[in-house]
Design an enzyme around this catalytic site. Sequence first.
Site, PDB file in Angstrom:
ATOM      1  N   PRO A 227       0.786  -1.227   0.000  1.00 53.74           N
ATOM      2  CG  PRO A 227      -0.147  -1.125   2.122  1.00 53.74           C
ATOM      3  CD  PRO A 227       0.497  -2.074   1.163  1.00 53.74           C
ATOM      4  CG  ASN A 228      -0.182   4.299   1.364  1.00 54.10           C
ATOM      5  OD1 ASN A 228      -1.170   4.842   0.861  1.00 54.10           O
ATOM      6  ND2 ASN A 228      -0.208   3.744   2.550  1.00 54.10           N
TER       7      ASN A 228
ATOM      8  NE  ARG B 138       3.928   6.529   1.778  1.00 52.88           N
ATOM      9  CZ  ARG B 138       4.260   5.317   2.150  1.00 52.88           C
ATOM     10  NH1 ARG B 138       4.812   4.478   1.277  1.00 52.88           N
ATOM     11  NH2 ARG B 138       4.055   4.905   3.371  1.00 52.88           N
TER      12      ARG B 138
ATOM     13  CE1 TYR C  53       8.852   4.909   3.231  1.00 55.04           C
ATOM     14  CE2 TYR C  53       7.322   6.758   3.241  1.00 55.04           C
ATOM     15  CZ  TYR C  53       7.803   5.594   3.814  1.00 55.04           C
ATOM     16  OH  TYR C  53       7.247   5.119   4.975  1.00 55.04           O
TER      17      TYR C  53
ATOM     18  CG  ASN D  92       8.475  -1.995   0.087  1.00 55.03           C
ATOM     19  OD1 ASN D  92       7.965  -2.187   1.193  1.00 55.03           O
ATOM     20  ND2 ASN D  92       9.053  -0.855  -0.244  1.00 55.03           N
TER      21      ASN D  92
ATOM     22  CB  ALA E  21       1.615  -0.019   6.142  1.00 53.41           C
TER      23      ALA E  21
ATOM     24  CG  HIS F  45       5.481  -2.434  10.048  1.00 52.72           C
ATOM     25  ND1 HIS F  45       6.813  -2.784  10.082  1.00 52.72           N
ATOM     26  CD2 HIS F  45       5.389  -1.398   9.164  1.00 52.72           C
ATOM     27  CE1 HIS F  45       7.494  -1.970   9.277  1.00 52.72           C
ATOM     28  NE2 HIS F  45       6.651  -1.128   8.704  1.00 52.72           N
TER      29      HIS F  45
ATOM     30  CG  ASP G  24      -0.288 -17.542   7.975  1.00 51.25           C
ATOM     31  OD1 ASP G  24       0.830 -17.720   8.494  1.00 51.25           O
ATOM     32  OD2 ASP G  24      -1.344 -17.461   8.645  1.00 51.25           O
TER      33      ASP G  24
ATOM     34  CD  GLU H  63      11.109  -7.613   5.205  1.00 50.06           C
ATOM     35  OE1 GLU H  63      11.524  -8.696   5.666  1.00 50.06           O
ATOM     36  OE2 GLU H  63      10.629  -6.706   5.901  1.00 50.06           O
TER      37      GLU H  63
ATOM     38  CG  HIS I 254      11.376  -2.393   4.199  1.00 52.73           C
ATOM     39  ND1 HIS I 254      10.020  -2.378   4.112  1.00 52.73           N
ATOM     40  CD2 HIS I 254      11.723  -3.561   4.793  1.00 52.73           C
ATOM     41  CE1 HIS I 254       9.543  -3.498   4.646  1.00 52.73           C
ATOM     42  NE2 HIS I 254      10.552  -4.232   5.049  1.00 52.73           N
TER      43      HIS I 254
ATOM     44  NE  ARG J  91      10.444   5.835   8.645  1.00 55.98           N
ATOM     45  CZ  ARG J  91       9.430   5.672   7.792  1.00 55.98           C
ATOM     46  NH1 ARG J  91       9.482   4.709   6.885  1.00 55.98           N
ATOM     47  NH2 ARG J  91       8.385   6.467   7.828  1.00 55.98           N
TER      48      ARG J  91
END
Length: 155
Positions: A10-11, A18, A23, A83, A86, A89, A96, A107, A109, A116
């Site tokens: 998301p985002n 953003r 970012y 990535n 959100a 977390h 799963d 992964e 980021h 942060r």
Amino acid sequence: MLNITVLNGPNLNLLGVREPEIYGATSLQHIEDLMRMNLKNMCSEKRSGSAVSLAFFQSNREYELIDKIQEMMNKDKQYIIFNPAAFTHTSVAIRDALLATKIPFIEVHLSNVHAREEFRKKSWFSDIAVGTITGLGADGYQLALKYIIDNYDEL
Ligand code: DQA
């Protein structure tokens, strides 16, 4: 044929506009274009151009990311650069799905999540990832791609 799917949560469709101080100024489209170009160069060096495909998927919806991961189940030679944004977390459900499908993933980021807020230090993915890249900005995606091309056995 190795199929690499770059999944973004998301985002991340808003990359470039953003919170650019966190970012970066690079859009998701630009990251994807660079990955396509880099893949071409990497593969021509390795003479394996037709042996790798690269696909991209971004969604703001948890279930769409899960559906996308499930689509790859039982298909040969899948790899994910992910990535989760959100959902990193929060999402036991996406964790799963990755465990169920057993698809190897890296992964990524853009920001250094460990430098942060406290809540960003918890990832539901890091312990089941092949590896993680965090804090290297848009380069993280290119580095993940390079790792896969350099290290995938059957290319
Ligand atoms: C992010 C870090 C997450 O904490 C955040 O929610 C994001 C982006 C990153 O790439 O730095 O949306 O995954």
